[in-house]
Design a protein around this motif. Sequence first.
Motif, PDB file in Angstrom:
ATOM      1  N   GLU A 106      45.173  26.649  41.466  1.00  8.38           N
ATOM      2  CA  GLU A 106      46.085  27.121  42.523  1.00  8.38           C
ATOM      3  C   GLU A 106      45.942  28.724  43.161  1.00  8.38           C
ATOM      4  OE1 GLU A 106      50.148  26.061  41.920  1.00  8.38           O
ATOM      5  OE2 GLU A 106      49.627  23.880  41.449  1.00  8.38           O
ATOM      6  N   ASP A 107      45.933  29.536  42.042  1.00 10.90           N
ATOM      7  CA  ASP A 107      45.753  30.929  42.601  1.00 10.90           C
ATOM      8  C   ASP A 107      44.530  31.494  42.309  1.00 10.90           C
ATOM      9  OD1 ASP A 107      48.560  30.730  42.703  1.00 10.90           O
ATOM     10  OD2 ASP A 107      48.934  31.044  40.588  1.00 10.90           O
ATOM     11  N   ILE A 108      43.801  31.218  41.634  1.00 14.29           N
ATOM     12  CA  ILE A 108      42.185  31.818  41.257  1.00 14.29           C
ATOM     13  C   ILE A 108      41.304  31.751  42.644  1.00 14.29           C
ATOM     14  CG2 ILE A 108      40.126  32.163  40.184  1.00 14.29           C
ATOM     15  CD1 ILE A 108      41.799  32.039  37.452  1.00 14.29           C
ATOM     16  N   PRO A 109      41.125  30.367  43.043  1.00 15.74           N
ATOM     17  CA  PRO A 109      40.357  30.215  44.099  1.00 15.74           C
ATOM     18  C   PRO A 109      40.864  31.255  45.304  1.00 15.74           C
ATOM     19  CG  PRO A 109      40.862  28.029  43.101  1.00 15.74           C
ATOM     20  CD  PRO A 109      41.699  29.256  42.612  1.00 15.74           C
ATOM     21  N   THR A 110      42.075  31.104  45.649  1.00 23.13           N
ATOM     22  CA  THR A 110      42.730  32.146  46.758  1.00 23.13           C
ATOM     23  C   THR A 110      42.480  33.525  46.527  1.00 23.13           C
ATOM     24  OG1 THR A 110      44.483  30.573  47.161  1.00 23.13           O
ATOM     25  CG2 THR A 110      44.826  32.681  48.080  1.00 23.13           C
ATOM     26  N   LEU A 111      42.520  33.814  45.181  1.00 20.16           N
ATOM     27  CA  LEU A 111      42.217  35.599  44.769  1.00 20.16           C
ATOM     28  C   LEU A 111      40.875  35.709  45.114  1.00 20.16           C
ATOM     29  CD1 LEU A 111      42.924  38.011  43.751  1.00 20.16           C
ATOM     30  CD2 LEU A 111      42.804  36.961  41.413  1.00 20.16           C
ATOM     31  N   ILE A 112      39.929  34.655  44.667  1.00 17.13           N
ATOM     32  CA  ILE A 112      38.510  34.834  45.072  1.00 17.13           C
ATOM     33  C   ILE A 112      38.204  34.978  46.494  1.00 17.13           C
ATOM     34  CG2 ILE A 112      36.222  33.863  44.645  1.00 17.13           C
ATOM     35  CD1 ILE A 112      37.038  32.773  42.113  1.00 17.13           C
ATOM     36  N   SER A 113      38.773  34.471  47.230  1.00 16.66           N
ATOM     37  CA  SER A 113      38.260  34.315  48.696  1.00 16.66           C
ATOM     38  C   SER A 113      38.836  35.718  49.139  1.00 16.66           C
ATOM     39  CB  SER A 113      38.726  33.262  49.428  1.00 16.66           C
ATOM     40  OG  SER A 113      40.503  33.161  49.413  1.00 16.66           O
ATOM     41  N   VAL A 114      40.213  36.213  48.504  1.00 13.80           N
ATOM     42  CA  VAL A 114      40.656  37.421  49.268  1.00 13.80           C
ATOM     43  C   VAL A 114      39.800  38.628  48.571  1.00 13.80           C
ATOM     44  CG1 VAL A 114      42.360  39.159  49.227  1.00 13.80           C
ATOM     45  CG2 VAL A 114      42.850  36.544  49.657  1.00 13.80           C
ATOM     46  N   LEU A 115      39.267  38.562  47.569  1.00 16.53           N
ATOM     47  CA  LEU A 115      38.368  39.482  46.975  1.00 16.53           C
ATOM     48  C   LEU A 115      37.071  39.580  47.476  1.00 16.53           C
ATOM     49  CD1 LEU A 115      39.040  39.054  43.189  1.00 16.53           C
ATOM     50  CD2 LEU A 115      39.792  40.792  44.497  1.00 16.53           C
ATOM     51  N   VAL A 116      36.563  38.585  48.034  1.00 15.79           N
ATOM     52  CA  VAL A 116      35.488  38.611  49.007  1.00 15.79           C
ATOM     53  C   VAL A 116      35.465  39.463  50.204  1.00 15.79           C
ATOM     54  CG1 VAL A 116      33.704  37.036  50.333  1.00 15.79           C
ATOM     55  CG2 VAL A 116      34.233  36.272  47.823  1.00 15.79           C
ATOM     56  N   LYS A 117      36.920  39.002  50.814  1.00 15.71           N
ATOM     57  CA  LYS A 117      37.117  39.422  52.019  1.00 15.71           C
ATOM     58  C   LYS A 117      37.252  41.091  51.756  1.00 15.71           C
ATOM     59  CE  LYS A 117      40.582  39.687  55.665  1.00 15.71           C
ATOM     60  NZ  LYS A 117      41.927  39.152  56.135  1.00 15.71           N
ATOM     61  N   ILE A 118      37.989  41.522  50.684  1.00  9.89           N
ATOM     62  CA  ILE A 118      37.930  42.998  50.604  1.00  9.89           C
ATOM     63  C   ILE A 118      36.669  43.724  50.333  1.00  9.89           C
ATOM     64  CG2 ILE A 118      39.103  44.556  48.980  1.00  9.89           C
ATOM     65  CD1 ILE A 118      41.406  42.701  48.379  1.00  9.89           C
ATOM     66  N   LYS A 119      35.892  42.991  49.465  1.00  7.52           N
ATOM     67  CA  LYS A 119      34.516  43.541  49.216  1.00  7.52           C
ATOM     68  C   LYS A 119      33.733  43.725  50.627  1.00  7.52           C
ATOM     69  CE  LYS A 119      32.101  41.651  46.020  1.00  7.52           C
ATOM     70  NZ  LYS A 119      31.426  40.751  45.184  1.00  7.52           N
ATOM     71  N   ASN A 120      33.615  42.559  51.567  1.00  8.42           N
ATOM     72  CA  ASN A 120      33.048  42.908  52.771  1.00  8.42           C
ATOM     73  C   ASN A 120      33.589  44.087  53.533  1.00  8.42           C
ATOM     74  OD1 ASN A 120      31.166  40.688  52.225  1.00  8.42           O
ATOM     75  ND2 ASN A 120      32.785  39.290  53.179  1.00  8.42           N
ATOM     76  N   GLU A 121      34.917  44.100  53.675  1.00  3.71           N
ATOM     77  CA  GLU A 121      35.480  45.298  54.249  1.00  3.71           C
ATOM     78  C   GLU A 121      35.141  46.733  53.646  1.00  3.71           C
ATOM     79  OE1 GLU A 121      39.603  44.414  54.790  1.00  3.71           O
ATOM     80  OE2 GLU A 121      38.986  42.542  56.036  1.00  3.71           O
ATOM     81  N   LEU A 122      34.798  46.679  52.381  1.00  9.54           N
ATOM     82  CA  LEU A 122      34.641  47.852  51.711  1.00  9.54           C
ATOM     83  C   LEU A 122      33.123  48.217  51.558  1.00  9.54           C
ATOM     84  CD1 LEU A 122      36.867  47.876  48.630  1.00  9.54           C
ATOM     85  CD2 LEU A 122      37.229  49.141  50.464  1.00  9.54           C
ATOM     86  N   LYS A 123      32.359  47.144  51.949  1.00  6.91           N
ATOM     87  CA  LYS A 123      30.703  47.495  51.772  1.00  6.91           C
ATOM     88  C   LYS A 123      30.492  48.731  52.384  1.00  6.91           C
ATOM     89  CE  LYS A 123      28.534  43.186  51.107  1.00  6.91           C
ATOM     90  NZ  LYS A 123      28.004  41.933  51.670  1.00  6.91           N
ATOM     91  N   PRO A 124      29.322  49.578  51.657  1.00  6.00           N
ATOM     92  CA  PRO A 124      29.065  50.807  52.193  1.00  6.00           C
ATOM     93  C   PRO A 124      28.148  50.495  53.753  1.00  6.00           C
ATOM     94  CG  PRO A 124      28.321  50.550  50.284  1.00  6.00           C
ATOM     95  CD  PRO A 124      29.099  49.195  50.327  1.00  6.00           C
TER      96      PRO A 124
END
Length: 124
Positions: A106-124
Amino acid sequence: MFDRMLAFEIITLIDENLKTVLQRTKHLKSADDFTSSEAGMILLDSVCMKLIAVGESIKNLDKITNKELLPNYSQIQWKQAMGMRDIIVHHYFDVDAEQIFNTLQEDIPTLISVLVKIKNELKP
């Protein structure tokens, strides 16, 4: 302001470890798959070690971002993610295979999708 590149690197490590956990446990159908055999118990130990590393990394991420980044992503219960690390480390013999299984499902798939979103927003 915080070091965006360092935050990106930490998030990448968290993401990679979570994907490893999901890959290693994709065959599980229930928590009993952990507890019904020695191989399952070894897998549970392995998953717990990865979850400890993830929880510690989330704590470090929160620290290096001056607690500015994670609150922007309220769909994740960050304190609970960090707290799971503490429970596994300090109360290992009380670890509940059912709770770990539910976290995987339940939790890890959601966490992964949020991490991808954060990474995209932090990309240099």
